[in-house]
Design a protein around this motif. Structure first.
Motif, PDB file in Angstrom:
ATOM      1  N   LEU A 271     -69.789 -30.894 -43.308  1.00 38.26           N
ATOM      2  CA  LEU A 271     -69.016 -30.463 -42.407  1.00 38.26           C
ATOM      3  C   LEU A 271     -67.832 -30.003 -43.142  1.00 38.26           C
ATOM      4  O   LEU A 271     -66.857 -28.793 -42.519  1.00 38.26           O
ATOM      5  CB  LEU A 271     -68.914 -31.740 -42.207  1.00 38.26           C
ATOM      6  N   GLU A 272     -68.111 -30.807 -44.759  1.00 41.56           N
ATOM      7  CA  GLU A 272     -66.695 -29.403 -45.797  1.00 41.56           C
ATOM      8  C   GLU A 272     -66.851 -28.113 -45.562  1.00 41.56           C
ATOM      9  O   GLU A 272     -66.227 -27.508 -45.921  1.00 41.56           O
ATOM     10  CB  GLU A 272     -66.802 -30.330 -47.058  1.00 41.56           C
ATOM     11  N   GLU A 273     -68.311 -28.172 -46.117  1.00 41.96           N
ATOM     12  CA  GLU A 273     -68.452 -26.195 -46.258  1.00 41.96           C
ATOM     13  C   GLU A 273     -68.085 -25.634 -44.869  1.00 41.96           C
ATOM     14  O   GLU A 273     -67.957 -24.610 -44.737  1.00 41.96           O
ATOM     15  CB  GLU A 273     -69.752 -26.022 -46.516  1.00 41.96           C
ATOM     16  N   GLU A 274     -69.032 -26.389 -43.741  1.00 44.11           N
ATOM     17  CA  GLU A 274     -68.634 -25.738 -42.521  1.00 44.11           C
ATOM     18  C   GLU A 274     -66.966 -24.819 -42.382  1.00 44.11           C
ATOM     19  O   GLU A 274     -66.537 -24.055 -41.986  1.00 44.11           O
ATOM     20  CB  GLU A 274     -69.261 -26.811 -41.633  1.00 44.11           C
ATOM     21  N   MET A 275     -66.406 -25.886 -42.869  1.00 44.89           N
ATOM     22  CA  MET A 275     -65.106 -26.169 -41.961  1.00 44.89           C
ATOM     23  C   MET A 275     -64.365 -25.064 -43.019  1.00 44.89           C
ATOM     24  O   MET A 275     -63.408 -23.858 -43.035  1.00 44.89           O
ATOM     25  CB  MET A 275     -64.041 -27.451 -42.387  1.00 44.89           C
ATOM     26  N   ARG A 276     -65.142 -25.954 -44.759  1.00 46.10           N
ATOM     27  CA  ARG A 276     -64.649 -24.436 -45.758  1.00 46.10           C
ATOM     28  C   ARG A 276     -65.068 -22.349 -44.703  1.00 46.10           C
ATOM     29  O   ARG A 276     -63.916 -21.593 -44.955  1.00 46.10           O
ATOM     30  CB  ARG A 276     -64.137 -24.274 -47.015  1.00 46.10           C
ATOM     31  N   LEU A 277     -66.055 -22.536 -44.737  1.00 45.39           N
ATOM     32  CA  LEU A 277     -66.239 -20.771 -43.438  1.00 45.39           C
ATOM     33  C   LEU A 277     -65.804 -20.832 -42.749  1.00 45.39           C
ATOM     34  O   LEU A 277     -65.338 -19.498 -42.534  1.00 45.39           O
ATOM     35  CB  LEU A 277     -67.676 -21.414 -43.892  1.00 45.39           C
ATOM     36  N   LEU A 278     -65.341 -21.921 -41.805  1.00 43.53           N
ATOM     37  CA  LEU A 278     -64.682 -21.641 -40.319  1.00 43.53           C
ATOM     38  C   LEU A 278     -62.917 -20.653 -40.891  1.00 43.53           C
ATOM     39  O   LEU A 278     -62.677 -20.080 -40.531  1.00 43.53           O
ATOM     40  CB  LEU A 278     -64.414 -22.803 -39.412  1.00 43.53           C
ATOM     41  N   GLY A 279     -62.443 -21.393 -41.586  1.00 45.04           N
ATOM     42  CA  GLY A 279     -60.923 -20.971 -42.400  1.00 45.04           C
ATOM     43  C   GLY A 279     -61.619 -19.875 -43.376  1.00 45.04           C
ATOM     44  O   GLY A 279     -60.457 -18.737 -42.901  1.00 45.04           O
ATOM     45  N   GLU A 280     -61.973 -18.968 -43.747  1.00 43.40           N
ATOM     46  CA  GLU A 280     -62.192 -18.729 -44.704  1.00 43.40           C
ATOM     47  C   GLU A 280     -63.085 -17.228 -43.935  1.00 43.40           C
ATOM     48  O   GLU A 280     -62.149 -16.135 -44.181  1.00 43.40           O
ATOM     49  CB  GLU A 280     -63.675 -18.499 -45.475  1.00 43.40           C
ATOM     50  N   TYR A 281     -63.856 -17.387 -42.797  1.00 39.88           N
ATOM     51  CA  TYR A 281     -63.504 -16.176 -41.905  1.00 39.88           C
ATOM     52  C   TYR A 281     -62.988 -16.202 -40.597  1.00 39.88           C
ATOM     53  O   TYR A 281     -63.355 -15.107 -40.229  1.00 39.88           O
ATOM     54  CB  TYR A 281     -65.236 -16.310 -41.785  1.00 39.88           C
ATOM     55  N   GLY A 282     -62.111 -17.538 -40.520  1.00 38.19           N
ATOM     56  CA  GLY A 282     -61.203 -16.965 -38.940  1.00 38.19           C
ATOM     57  C   GLY A 282     -62.640 -17.226 -37.689  1.00 38.19           C
ATOM     58  O   GLY A 282     -61.900 -17.190 -37.007  1.00 38.19           O
ATOM     59  N   LEU A 283     -63.088 -18.316 -37.773  1.00 40.52           N
ATOM     60  CA  LEU A 283     -64.512 -18.159 -36.695  1.00 40.52           C
ATOM     61  C   LEU A 283     -63.229 -19.439 -35.955  1.00 40.52           C
ATOM     62  O   LEU A 283     -62.629 -20.310 -36.006  1.00 40.52           O
ATOM     63  CB  LEU A 283     -66.163 -18.833 -37.088  1.00 40.52           C
ATOM     64  N   ARG A 284     -64.478 -18.335 -34.311  1.00 37.55           N
ATOM     65  CA  ARG A 284     -63.178 -19.612 -33.398  1.00 37.55           C
ATOM     66  C   ARG A 284     -64.254 -21.404 -33.152  1.00 37.55           C
ATOM     67  O   ARG A 284     -62.940 -22.096 -33.031  1.00 37.55           O
ATOM     68  CB  ARG A 284     -63.738 -19.014 -32.069  1.00 37.55           C
ATOM     69  N   ASN A 285     -64.982 -21.268 -33.699  1.00 35.70           N
ATOM     70  CA  ASN A 285     -65.717 -22.951 -33.823  1.00 35.70           C
ATOM     71  C   ASN A 285     -66.968 -22.868 -34.535  1.00 35.70           C
ATOM     72  O   ASN A 285     -67.975 -21.610 -34.979  1.00 35.70           O
ATOM     73  CB  ASN A 285     -65.558 -23.088 -32.407  1.00 35.70           C
TER      74      ASN A 285
END
Length: 172
Positions: A23-37
């Protein structure tokens, strides 16, 4: 009509959805790459999973059968910009990460080229139709940009942003 068991989804969610480290890695990648979901992340992970599975199946074959099948896979991944050279090996394919897939998204390339001030700004420019590849408007932030298209990424010629920047240049 096709295989009734085959899903039309491009993605498969995590096998164990509540692991804290995942979950932490997914949230980090979402923020870093500006993903919507997370679905956008899972699409990239599924693509990577399929590529790696194909490489593993090739590694299981005898060498004389493997070599003619290995070349098209390596060539395709090189054209997508995922592999560094056309002489890459299956071991390099197996060591790919989801970050290398996410770096090939149009959203990331627009930001890296300096056309947008942030990943989120890049996403907005793309969805609003201000970004084109070779003069053709592309409004999908998840579009995987091929190596030969990378230099063609720019503002859409008829975009108001282009017109505004031309007016600003004339005024200086």
């Amino acid at each position: 009509m096709g295989d009734p068991k085959k899903s039309r989804r491009k993605w498969q969610g995590p096998g164990h959805p509540w692991r804290k480290d995942v979950l932490e890695e997914e949230m980090r990648l979402l923020g870093e790459y500006g993903l919507r979901n997370k679905r956008e992340l899972w699409i990239a992970e599924s693509l990577l999973r399929d590529i790696r599975a194909r490489a593993r199946r090739l590694l299981a074959l005898p060498e004389e059968e493997r070599l003619p099948l290995e070349k098209p896979l390596v060539s395709r991944l090189y054209k997508l910009g995922i592999l560094p050279s056309e002489q890459s090996t299956l071991d390099e394919i197996l060591s790919l990460t989801v970050r290398q897939i996410l770096e090939r998204r149009l959203q990331t390339i627009v930001y890296r080229k300096g056309l947008a001030s942030s990943m989120y700004h890049a996403r907005q420019l793309i969805t609003h139709g201000h970004i084109a590849i070779g003069g053709r408007r592309v409004n999908s932030p998840g579009y995987l940009v091929q190596r030969h298209e990378e230099d063609l990424v720019g503002y859409y010629p008829l975009s108001p942003l282009v017109k505004a920047s031309q007016v600003a240049e004339k005024g200086e």
